[in-house]
Design an enzyme around this catalytic site. Structure first.
Site, mmCIF file in Angstrom:
data_model
loop_
_atom_site.group_PDB
_atom_site.id
_atom_site.type_symbol
_atom_site.label_atom_id
_atom_site.label_comp_id
_atom_site.label_asym_id
_atom_site.label_seq_id
_atom_site.Cartn_x
_atom_site.Cartn_y
_atom_site.Cartn_z
ATOM 1 N N SER A 18 0.947 -1.541 0.189
ATOM 2 C CA SER A 18 -0.089 -0.074 -0.327
ATOM 3 C C SER A 18 0.358 1.629 0.154
ATOM 4 O O SER A 18 0.277 2.517 -0.006
ATOM 5 C CB SER A 18 -0.930 -0.376 1.175
ATOM 6 O OG SER A 18 -0.227 -0.003 2.225
ATOM 7 N N LEU A 20 3.229 4.186 1.234
ATOM 8 C CA LEU A 20 3.709 4.842 2.627
ATOM 9 C C LEU A 20 2.506 5.833 3.163
ATOM 10 O O LEU A 20 2.512 6.790 2.868
ATOM 11 C CB LEU A 20 4.780 5.762 2.732
ATOM 12 C CG LEU A 20 6.064 4.846 2.608
ATOM 13 C CD1 LEU A 20 7.063 5.732 2.730
ATOM 14 C CD2 LEU A 20 6.305 4.254 4.557
ATOM 15 N N HIS A 21 1.016 4.762 2.845
ATOM 16 C CA HIS A 21 0.028 5.896 3.529
ATOM 17 C C HIS A 21 0.440 6.093 5.382
ATOM 18 O O HIS A 21 1.269 5.490 5.529
ATOM 19 C CB HIS A 21 -1.157 4.698 3.285
ATOM 20 C CG HIS A 21 -1.413 3.625 3.995
ATOM 21 N ND1 HIS A 21 -1.913 3.575 4.671
ATOM 22 C CD2 HIS A 21 -0.961 2.409 2.879
ATOM 23 C CE1 HIS A 21 -1.330 2.241 5.645
ATOM 24 N NE2 HIS A 21 -0.756 1.321 4.679
ATOM 25 N N ARG A 22 -0.912 6.581 6.181
ATOM 26 C CA ARG A 22 -0.648 6.644 7.215
ATOM 27 C C ARG A 22 -0.611 5.933 7.908
ATOM 28 O O ARG A 22 0.715 5.728 8.824
ATOM 29 C CB ARG A 22 -2.944 6.596 7.518
ATOM 30 C CG ARG A 22 -1.746 7.969 8.923
ATOM 31 C CD ARG A 22 -3.220 8.246 9.052
ATOM 32 N NE ARG A 22 -4.803 6.962 10.053
ATOM 33 C CZ ARG A 22 -5.313 6.907 10.527
ATOM 34 N NH1 ARG A 22 -6.047 8.046 10.024
ATOM 35 N NH2 ARG A 22 -5.615 5.899 10.458
ATOM 36 N N ALA A 25 3.731 4.737 7.081
ATOM 37 C CA ALA A 25 4.748 6.472 7.880
ATOM 38 C C ALA A 25 4.834 6.274 8.963
ATOM 39 O O ALA A 25 5.157 7.363 9.527
ATOM 40 C CB ALA A 25 3.428 7.538 6.471
#
Length: 95
Positions: A18, A20-22, A25
């Site tokens: 996916s 570096l989504h929330r 990250a």
């Protein structure tokens, strides 16, 4: 005049499905804040993000398969590079 320090870096390909989504990250930033060194992520197009800031990392829009350069500069740069490379390669989906 300050002597120029050598910055340590490694080029990686992000394998996290996916990007570096929330959550990933946040995992990366939490690991980065343990170190005193200045830590940056640079994307293939030259976008630079502060690895200690979730908003900065999110704004880099790193997707799965993207190549990034992780750079560390400071007193604990080698330990930071080793730990964060491991986090990027293996731990981004952990809770």
């Amino acid at each position: 005049m300050r002597e120029a320090l050598k910055i340590v870096s490694v080029e990686l390909q992000l394998q996290n499905p996916s990007g570096l989504h929330r959550r990933p990250a946040g995992i990366l930033c939490k690991a980065a804040t343990k170190f005193q060194s200045h830590i940056t992520i640079t994307t293939a197009d030259g976008t630079e993000a502060n690895a200690k800031s979730v908003l900065s990392v999110l704004s880099a829009c790193v997707k799965s398969g993207d190549r990034i350069t992780l750079s560390c500069d400071g007193n604990d740069e080698n330990a930071a590079l080793k730990e964060l490379e491991l986090v990027i390669r293996e731990r981004l989906e952990e809770l």
